[in-house]
Scaffold this motif. Structure first.
Motif, PDB file in Angstrom:
ATOM      1  N   SER A  60     143.137  -0.241  69.579  1.00 30.13           N
ATOM      2  CA  SER A  60     142.004  -0.481  69.674  1.00 30.13           C
ATOM      3  C   SER A  60     140.989  -0.971  69.041  1.00 30.13           C
ATOM      4  O   SER A  60     139.998  -1.954  69.010  1.00 30.13           O
ATOM      5  CB  SER A  60     141.408   0.698  70.621  1.00 30.13           C
ATOM      6  N   ILE A  63     142.806  -4.486  67.047  1.00 24.46           N
ATOM      7  CA  ILE A  63     142.704  -5.719  67.727  1.00 24.46           C
ATOM      8  C   ILE A  63     141.350  -6.394  67.399  1.00 24.46           C
ATOM      9  O   ILE A  63     141.381  -7.678  67.553  1.00 24.46           O
ATOM     10  CB  ILE A  63     142.685  -5.326  69.401  1.00 24.46           C
ATOM     11  N   VAL A  67     142.559 -10.847  66.128  1.00 22.38           N
ATOM     12  CA  VAL A  67     142.188 -11.869  67.012  1.00 22.38           C
ATOM     13  C   VAL A  67     141.436 -12.805  66.343  1.00 22.38           C
ATOM     14  O   VAL A  67     140.286 -12.456  65.385  1.00 22.38           O
ATOM     15  CB  VAL A  67     141.848 -11.749  68.302  1.00 22.38           C
ATOM     16  N   THR A  70     137.101 -12.063  69.659  1.00 23.41           N
ATOM     17  CA  THR A  70     137.303 -11.166  70.825  1.00 23.41           C
ATOM     18  C   THR A  70     136.713 -11.666  71.979  1.00 23.41           C
ATOM     19  O   THR A  70     136.613 -10.870  73.184  1.00 23.41           O
ATOM     20  CB  THR A  70     136.773  -9.781  70.352  1.00 23.41           C
ATOM     21  N   TRP A  97     144.318 -14.705  71.120  1.00 27.34           N
ATOM     22  CA  TRP A  97     144.506 -14.090  72.298  1.00 27.34           C
ATOM     23  C   TRP A  97     143.172 -14.144  73.129  1.00 27.34           C
ATOM     24  O   TRP A  97     142.051 -14.028  72.746  1.00 27.34           O
ATOM     25  CB  TRP A  97     144.812 -12.638  72.171  1.00 27.34           C
ATOM     26  N   PRO A  99     140.572 -12.878  76.251  1.00 28.80           N
ATOM     27  CA  PRO A  99     140.104 -11.801  76.507  1.00 28.80           C
ATOM     28  C   PRO A  99     140.849 -11.076  77.640  1.00 28.80           C
ATOM     29  O   PRO A  99     141.242  -9.645  77.523  1.00 28.80           O
ATOM     30  CB  PRO A  99     138.572 -11.788  77.285  1.00 28.80           C
ATOM     31  N   GLN A 102     144.080  -9.679  75.869  1.00 31.43           N
ATOM     32  CA  GLN A 102     143.438  -8.488  75.201  1.00 31.43           C
ATOM     33  C   GLN A 102     143.697  -7.140  75.929  1.00 31.43           C
ATOM     34  O   GLN A 102     144.080  -6.123  75.586  1.00 31.43           O
ATOM     35  CB  GLN A 102     142.646  -8.770  74.339  1.00 31.43           C
ATOM     36  N   LEU A 106     146.141  -4.083  75.701  1.00 29.39           N
ATOM     37  CA  LEU A 106     145.377  -2.789  75.312  1.00 29.39           C
ATOM     38  C   LEU A 106     146.052  -1.707  76.513  1.00 29.39           C
ATOM     39  O   LEU A 106     146.282  -0.377  76.207  1.00 29.39           O
ATOM     40  CB  LEU A 106     143.787  -2.755  75.279  1.00 29.39           C
ATOM     41  N   SER A 306     138.642   0.744  75.384  1.00 30.30           N
ATOM     42  CA  SER A 306     137.933  -0.580  75.313  1.00 30.30           C
ATOM     43  C   SER A 306     136.721  -0.426  74.224  1.00 30.30           C
ATOM     44  O   SER A 306     135.662  -1.441  74.275  1.00 30.30           O
ATOM     45  CB  SER A 306     137.416  -0.803  76.836  1.00 30.30           C
ATOM     46  N   LEU A 309     136.182  -2.844  71.446  1.00 31.22           N
ATOM     47  CA  LEU A 309     135.968  -4.364  71.681  1.00 31.22           C
ATOM     48  C   LEU A 309     134.618  -4.426  72.211  1.00 31.22           C
ATOM     49  O   LEU A 309     133.928  -5.298  72.164  1.00 31.22           O
ATOM     50  CB  LEU A 309     136.994  -4.568  72.774  1.00 31.22           C
TER      51      LEU A 309
END
Length: 393
Positions: A60, A63, A67, A70, A97, A99, A102, A106, A306, A309
């Motif tokens: 979490s 990431i 990337v 994001t 990647w 969204p 991603q 996740l 989440s 992000l």
């Protein structure tokens, strides 16, 4: 000896026998809590769940650095910076990647947990939780070490790896409560259970707090290497010190063993393969527990997985500050669960409220608190950024 003396002797023997029987029924002396094996077991499970959650939430925070973007420029147009703190030039790979990809990556670990969560609890009740938990912890730790390699191989490989890791972690989460059927005295069960479950919350706090620093200073693969390695060490400790019940534990004192056995004498803890399926389907209390458990799981999962992000999209913080801000809900939850368990045991020990009322009360407060926090956060997001979306579209 006269008949009268014989009768008096018989009466004395009868009284002595009754006194011995009453002494046998007296509960053994309580063994001090934190100096006992049962609380040592709770601390070990606490730390193992700490590592499990750390492995779960490592991605979490990682990431954000894994990337190239994001996806915030495509979604909010609030900021176009959002570049990872580590770059391919520093020897750490990054990936393009979307969204959507991603989100799938996740959430894949959650799908794995759902598969094994209930079956593992059932088999732990019959076969014992010690081996099942250790197998799950070992598999999850090894897959955490292999996750950077899986990411390099492609999206499909990392999704499969995370799903398998979720299945292993589901084995741990499903078996951990079954220990306290044989280990926790009823009046201590809330406190001991909170010690173990708070490990998962504390793990989320620590991995989000230090994960940003690790990604920025060492590179994102090391967050998986560090917590995966710690998990392998925990497997050795688990195999050496954890047992399914106090009767078979080699290091427990006789006084503590007697105290636990006596306190659980009125409870049926014998393993059985049979399940009253029809009665379970018709049981309204069971459905109430399932629904509230699902709602809490959905809220916690959305908030923890989440949040890094979402914070990156909303505020465009660097990864260290992102991790610190993302960790705040976890430490607040850890404090609340620690204090709440003490309050629950106090209410039960003083007979202020019944066991059923205490469980219902704290469950309702838990769900309401999580729902309010998530609702306020989303309202803030909409009020702050939705007008920007309309102006820039």
């Amino acid at each position: 000896m006269s008949p009268l003396e014989d009768e008096n002797a018989t009466v004395k023997e009868s009284i002595n026998l009754q006194d011995m029987q009453l002494d046998e029924k007296k509960p053994p002396k309580k063994v001090p809590g934190f100096w006992s094996v049962r609380y040592g077991l709770a601390i070990i499970i606490h730390f193992c769940l700490f590592v499990t959650t750390s492995q779960n939430l490592s991605l979490s925070i990682a990431i954000v650095a894994m990337v190239n973007s994001t996806g915030q420029s495509n979604q909010t147009n609030v900021s176009t910076k959002g570049q990872p703190d580590v770059t391919p030039e520093a020897g750490v790979p990054t990936y393009d990647w979307s969204p959507e990809i991603q989100g799938i990556i996740l959430s894949s670990i959650t799908y794995g947990q759902i598969i094994t969560l209930t079956p593992s609890g059932y088999f732990a009740g019959v076969l014992g939780a010690r081996k099942i938990f250790m197998i799950g912890l070992f598999i999850s730790s090894v897959l955490s070490l292999l996750l950077p390699l899986a990411a390099a191989q492609g999206v499909v490989y990392i999704i499969l790896t995370r799903t398998a890791q979720g299945m292993a972690q589901g084995m741990e989460l499903g078996t951990s409560p079954s220990f306290w059927v044989k280990w926790a005295p009823p009046l201590e069960r809330s406190r001991i259970s909170s010690i173990t479950s708070s490990g998962a919350i504390l793990g989320g706090f620590i991995v989000l707090l230090v994960g940003g620093f690790i990604c920025q200073s060492l590179g994102w693969p090391y967050i998986f290497y560090i917590f995966g390695g710690i998990g392998c060490v925990c497997c050795v400790i688990w195999f050496s010190l954890v047992y399914d019940d106090p009767i078979n534990h080699p290091y427990i004192s006789e006084s503590e063993k007697e105290y636990i056995t006596f306190s659980l004498a009125g409870e049926n803890s014998n393993p059985s393969w049979s399940l009253p399926i029809k009665a379970m389907i018709r049981s309204l209390p069971l459905w109430a527990i399932i629904i509230t458990g699902f709602c809490r799981f959905w809220l916690v999962t959305n908030l923890t997985i989440s949040l890094p992000l979402l914070i990156n999209i909303m505020f465009d913080f660097d990864i260290r500050n992102n991790g610190i801000l993302s960790a705040l809900p976890s430490i607040a939850a850890w404090i609340c669960i620690t204090l709440g368990s003490q309050m629950a045991d106090f209410l039960l020990s003083k007979k202020i409220l019944s066991l059923v009322v205490v469980r219902k009360l704290f469950t309702v407060l838990d769900i309401l608190a999580f729902s309010w926090d998530l609702e306020e956060f989303l309202l803030y997001y909409q009020e702050s950024f939705h007008p920007l979306l309309l102006d820039t579209s």
